[in-house]
Scaffold this motif. Structure first.
Motif, mmCIF file in Angstrom:
data_model
loop_
_atom_site.group_PDB
_atom_site.id
_atom_site.type_symbol
_atom_site.label_atom_id
_atom_site.label_comp_id
_atom_site.label_asym_id
_atom_site.label_seq_id
_atom_site.Cartn_x
_atom_site.Cartn_y
_atom_site.Cartn_z
ATOM 1 N N PHE A 81 35.635 30.276 46.743
ATOM 2 C CA PHE A 81 36.846 30.046 47.536
ATOM 3 C C PHE A 81 36.749 28.651 48.126
ATOM 4 O O PHE A 81 35.687 28.279 48.650
ATOM 5 C CB PHE A 81 36.936 31.052 48.689
ATOM 6 C CG PHE A 81 37.151 32.471 48.255
ATOM 7 C CD1 PHE A 81 38.428 32.995 48.131
ATOM 8 C CD2 PHE A 81 36.064 33.292 47.977
ATOM 9 C CE1 PHE A 81 38.625 34.311 47.735
ATOM 10 C CE2 PHE A 81 36.255 34.610 47.577
ATOM 11 C CZ PHE A 81 37.532 35.127 47.459
ATOM 12 N N CYS A 123 44.367 31.433 44.170
ATOM 13 C CA CYS A 123 45.458 31.759 45.090
ATOM 14 C C CYS A 123 45.882 30.472 45.791
ATOM 15 O O CYS A 123 45.271 29.421 45.591
ATOM 16 C CB CYS A 123 45.012 32.805 46.105
ATOM 17 S SG CYS A 123 46.401 33.643 46.928
ATOM 18 N N LYS A 199 45.588 45.433 45.334
ATOM 19 C CA LYS A 199 45.193 44.745 46.554
ATOM 20 C C LYS A 199 46.108 45.196 47.672
ATOM 21 O O LYS A 199 47.325 44.993 47.628
ATOM 22 C CB LYS A 199 45.274 43.231 46.354
ATOM 23 C CG LYS A 199 44.844 42.461 47.593
ATOM 24 C CD LYS A 199 44.727 40.979 47.310
ATOM 25 C CE LYS A 199 44.357 40.228 48.577
ATOM 26 N NZ LYS A 199 44.285 38.787 48.355
ATOM 27 N N PHE A 208 37.869 37.219 56.922
ATOM 28 C CA PHE A 208 38.054 36.267 55.812
ATOM 29 C C PHE A 208 39.015 35.154 56.201
ATOM 30 O O PHE A 208 38.858 34.008 55.787
ATOM 31 C CB PHE A 208 38.598 36.998 54.582
ATOM 32 C CG PHE A 208 38.910 36.116 53.402
ATOM 33 C CD1 PHE A 208 37.971 35.899 52.409
ATOM 34 C CD2 PHE A 208 40.157 35.493 53.281
ATOM 35 C CE1 PHE A 208 38.267 35.088 51.316
ATOM 36 C CE2 PHE A 208 40.456 34.684 52.195
ATOM 37 C CZ PHE A 208 39.507 34.482 51.213
ATOM 38 N N VAL A 277 35.115 43.913 51.314
ATOM 39 C CA VAL A 277 35.701 42.718 51.924
ATOM 40 C C VAL A 277 35.060 42.358 53.261
ATOM 41 O O VAL A 277 34.211 43.079 53.792
ATOM 42 C CB VAL A 277 37.237 42.852 52.065
ATOM 43 C CG1 VAL A 277 37.891 43.080 50.705
ATOM 44 C CG2 VAL A 277 37.607 43.961 53.054
HETATM 45 C C1 PBG Z 1 43.560 35.634 49.181
HETATM 46 C C2 PBG Z 1 42.348 36.451 49.456
HETATM 47 C C3 PBG Z 1 42.053 37.169 50.614
HETATM 48 C C4 PBG Z 1 40.795 37.756 50.414
HETATM 49 C C5 PBG Z 1 40.373 37.386 49.150
HETATM 50 N N1 PBG Z 1 41.352 36.599 48.561
HETATM 51 C C6 PBG Z 1 42.772 37.247 51.889
HETATM 52 C C7 PBG Z 1 44.122 37.812 51.960
HETATM 53 O O1 PBG Z 1 44.684 38.325 51.005
HETATM 54 O O2 PBG Z 1 44.669 37.728 53.055
HETATM 55 C C8 PBG Z 1 40.072 38.618 51.393
HETATM 56 C C9 PBG Z 1 38.616 38.814 51.130
HETATM 57 C C10 PBG Z 1 37.861 39.385 52.268
HETATM 58 O O3 PBG Z 1 38.433 39.848 53.270
HETATM 59 O O4 PBG Z 1 36.632 39.396 52.174
HETATM 60 N N2 PBG Z 1 43.229 34.378 48.642
#
Ligand code: PBG
Length: 327
Positions: A81, A123, A199, A208, A277
């Motif tokens: 990320f 993303c 998701k 996160f 997560v």
């Molecule tokens: C979006 C993304 C998120 C997470 C992974 N990819 C955050 C969201 O959708 O708000 C969350 C991962 C985690 O909480 O460990 N790029």
């Protein structure tokens, strides 16, 4: 009471550690673990993340070290990320050839080659100034189809930089198909897609958003992420992603959605991935810090439960630590 009673004694197979090991139905191994990592542009030292003790926003250099340690421990994969120095309305840094994730992908591929599977989250929320996962219309709604064009371009940038697996996590309709078409059209038919197919709009992502600095500046993600009340639509999302060319499908979060992991596992014949997560991590770390839970046992139990529910691959912030313990 007769001497034969009870006739069945399940405790016989639980009597010693050796017997319990012999009959264990679920095993954990480092190879199925994937470590999510954060790399931030423009910092000179790794920064701790307050709500995720033990997790860091890395510099390119500290990331190389963490990746090396994960590979050495036998961890199966890493997912990257990025947090760019500059954000704008369309997330320009996400597909810039010299964007932070692209640079880090190049570092990791040149250091580690194929010793560990290098994946990239795909993303826009870490890259947009408004913190949403897509491009916005004039009235502030997410423009699904304009966003797909951005995702296609990010996929190409990540593939060119060395990602082996791209993981679209924005929950836009048609994202897997748009990315597959773009990759194939540019000669990247060998790059795999791990769909964040299922998701949920989850409060468990809270920490996160500190780690990736991507909290939405207004509104939330419930117009594209799934309602926690729903289960059947998860299968619909999974089948759509498979039709569009997903090579693996993910369920996220993991711990509160083990019923969904099982339903998906029973329905598909591709690898099922589950993402433990940030909030799942933070809860256990916080309770352990207070002395309310046995940290190591709770971590191991949480991971065995996710595997037992049917996940083949688990994304977890404890990947390196657990891999070392399993060795
Ligand atoms: C979006 C993304 C998120 C997470 C992974 N990819 C955050 C969201 O959708 O708000 C969350 C991962 C985690 O909480 O460990 N790029």
């Amino acid at each position: 009471m007769s001497a034969q009673f009870p006739a069945a004694r399940p405790r016989r197979l639980r009597r010693t550690p050796a017997l319990r090991r012999l009959v264990a139905e679920t095993r954990l191994s480092p190879a199925e673990l994937v470590l999510p990592v954060f790399v931030k542009e423009g910092i000179s030292e790794a920064q701790p993340i307050a709500s995720m003790p033990g997790v860091f926003q890395h510099t390119r250099d500290s990331l190389r070290k963490a990746a090396h340690e994960a590979a050495e421990a036998g961890v199966g994969g890493l997912i990257l990320f990025g947090i760019p120095a500059v954000k704008d309305g369309v997330g320009s840094a996400a597909d810039a050839p010299d964007g932070i994730v692209q640079q880090a992908l190049g570092d990791l591929r040149s250091d580690l080659g194929d010793a560990i599977v290098v994946m990239s989250d795909l993303c826009l929320d870490e890259y947009t100034d408004h913190g949403h996962c897509g491009i916005l219309t004039a009235s502030g709604e997410i423009d699904n189809d304009a966003t797909l064009e951005r995702y296609a371009s990010i996929a190409l940038a990540q593939a060119e930089a060395g990602s082996a697996v791209v993981g679209p996590s924005g929950m836009m309709d048609g994202q897997v198909g748009a990315i597959r078409e773009a990759l194939d059209g540019a000669g990247h038919s060998d790059i795999a897609i791990m769909g964040y197919s299922v998701k949920y709009a989850s409060a468990y992502y809270g920490p996160f958003r500190d780690a990736a600095e991507c909290a939405p500046q207004f509104g939330d993600r419930s117009t594209h992420q799934q309602d926690p009340a729903n289960a059947d639509e998860s299968l619909r999302e999974v089948f759509l992603d498979l039709d569009e060319g997903a090579d693996m499908v993910m369920v996220k979060p993991a711990g509160a959605y083990l019923d969904i992991v099982r339903r998906v596992r029973d329905a598909v014949d591709v690898p099922v991935v589950a993402y433990q997560v940030s909030g799942e991590y933070a809860m256990i770390e916080a309770a352990a810090e207070k002395g309310w839970l046995d940290r190591e046992r709770t971590i191991m139990e949480s991971l065995v439960a996710i595997r037992r529910a049917g996940a083949d691959i688990v994304l977890t912030y404890w990947a390196t630590e657990v891999a070392r313990r399993l060795a």
